[in-house]
Write a protein that holds these residues in place. Structure first.
Motif, PDB file in Angstrom:
ATOM      1  N   ASN A  63       0.821  -1.215   0.000  1.00  0.00           N
ATOM      2  CA  ASN A  63       0.000   0.000   0.000  1.00  0.00           C
ATOM      3  C   ASN A  63       0.862   1.276   0.000  1.00  0.00           C
ATOM      4  N   GLY A  64       1.937   1.248  -0.772  1.00  0.00           N
ATOM      5  CA  GLY A  64       2.824   2.409  -0.878  1.00  0.00           C
ATOM      6  C   GLY A  64       3.899   2.490   0.187  1.00  0.00           C
ATOM      7  N   HIS A  65       3.975   1.520   1.077  1.00  0.00           N
ATOM      8  CA  HIS A  65       4.992   1.478   2.133  1.00  0.00           C
ATOM      9  C   HIS A  65       6.047   0.439   1.773  1.00  0.00           C
ATOM     10  N   GLU A  66       7.319   0.846   1.753  1.00  0.00           N
ATOM     11  CA  GLU A  66       8.408  -0.103   1.529  1.00  0.00           C
ATOM     12  C   GLU A  66       8.717  -0.776   2.864  1.00  0.00           C
ATOM     13  N   VAL A  67       8.595  -2.088   2.873  1.00  0.00           N
ATOM     14  CA  VAL A  67       8.754  -2.889   4.085  1.00  0.00           C
ATOM     15  C   VAL A  67       9.832  -3.936   3.823  1.00  0.00           C
ATOM     16  N   PRO A  68      10.720  -4.190   4.799  1.00  0.00           N
ATOM     17  CA  PRO A  68      11.687  -5.271   4.598  1.00  0.00           C
ATOM     18  C   PRO A  68      10.979  -6.572   4.248  1.00  0.00           C
ATOM     19  N   GLU A  69      11.530  -7.271   3.282  1.00  0.00           N
ATOM     20  CA  GLU A  69      10.928  -8.523   2.848  1.00  0.00           C
ATOM     21  C   GLU A  69      10.938  -9.530   4.000  1.00  0.00           C
ATOM     22  N   PRO A  70       9.814 -10.194   4.248  1.00  0.00           N
ATOM     23  CA  PRO A  70       9.795 -11.228   5.292  1.00  0.00           C
ATOM     24  C   PRO A  70      10.766 -12.350   4.939  1.00  0.00           C
ATOM     25  N   ILE A  71      11.217 -13.052   5.968  1.00  0.00           N
ATOM     26  CA  ILE A  71      12.126 -14.164   5.685  1.00  0.00           C
ATOM     27  C   ILE A  71      11.340 -15.302   5.058  1.00  0.00           C
ATOM     28  N   ARG A  72      12.018 -16.071   4.221  1.00  0.00           N
ATOM     29  CA  ARG A  72      11.372 -17.166   3.492  1.00  0.00           C
ATOM     30  C   ARG A  72      11.952 -18.525   3.872  1.00  0.00           C
TER      31      ARG A  72
END
Length: 137
Positions: A63-72
């Motif tokens: 939604n327009g917010h850059e968030v660190p990618e979750p771990i996979r």
């Protein structure tokens, strides 16, 4: 003969330099063993032994917010991980990886992070869909 403390990172940096003229834009640094936030590099790194270097973490856009990618991938046994949690004002909860069914379910949810700041950013991004802005009227 001993390898340079940052030799493996230097190899990764060289790979980035083969793809772009500004590889430093993909990297961050901070004082060694510091809790300080990571700073962006603005030129080639000095590879000082008193600093830590890393590639910038990948991000996702919510939604327009850059968030660190979750771990996979599963973290190391007994290491802490963090999840967005809306029932607490802090917006996160900490757990320790045991590799059990609950941990695996959380990993598959796409909400697991290795830092509390990343989990908080993820929570705030998700809340941006439903949080109402208060007008000044």
């Amino acid at each position: 003969m001993t390898a340079h403390i940052h030799s493996k990172l230097m190899m990764q940096y060289a790979q980035d330099a083969m793809k772009t003229n500004t590889p430093w834009e993909l990297w961050e640094f901070r004082k060694e063993n510091s809790d300080e936030p990571w700073d962006d590099l603005v030129t080639h790194p000095m590879w000082c032994e008193y600093f830590e270097y890393r590639r910038k973490p990948r991000t996702i856009n919510i939604n327009g917010h850059e968030v660190p990618e979750p771990i996979r991938e599963p973290p190391k046994y007994n290491s802490p991980y963090y999840m967005p949690e809306f029932k607490y004002p802090e917006l996160y909860e900490r757990f320790f990886w045991e590799g059990d069914h609950t941990d695996m379910h959380r990993l598959k949810s796409g909400l697991m992070h290795l830092t509390k700041d990343a989990a908080i950013a993820h929570a705030r991004a998700l809340l941006s869909f439903t949080t109402q802005k208060v007008s000044d009227e």
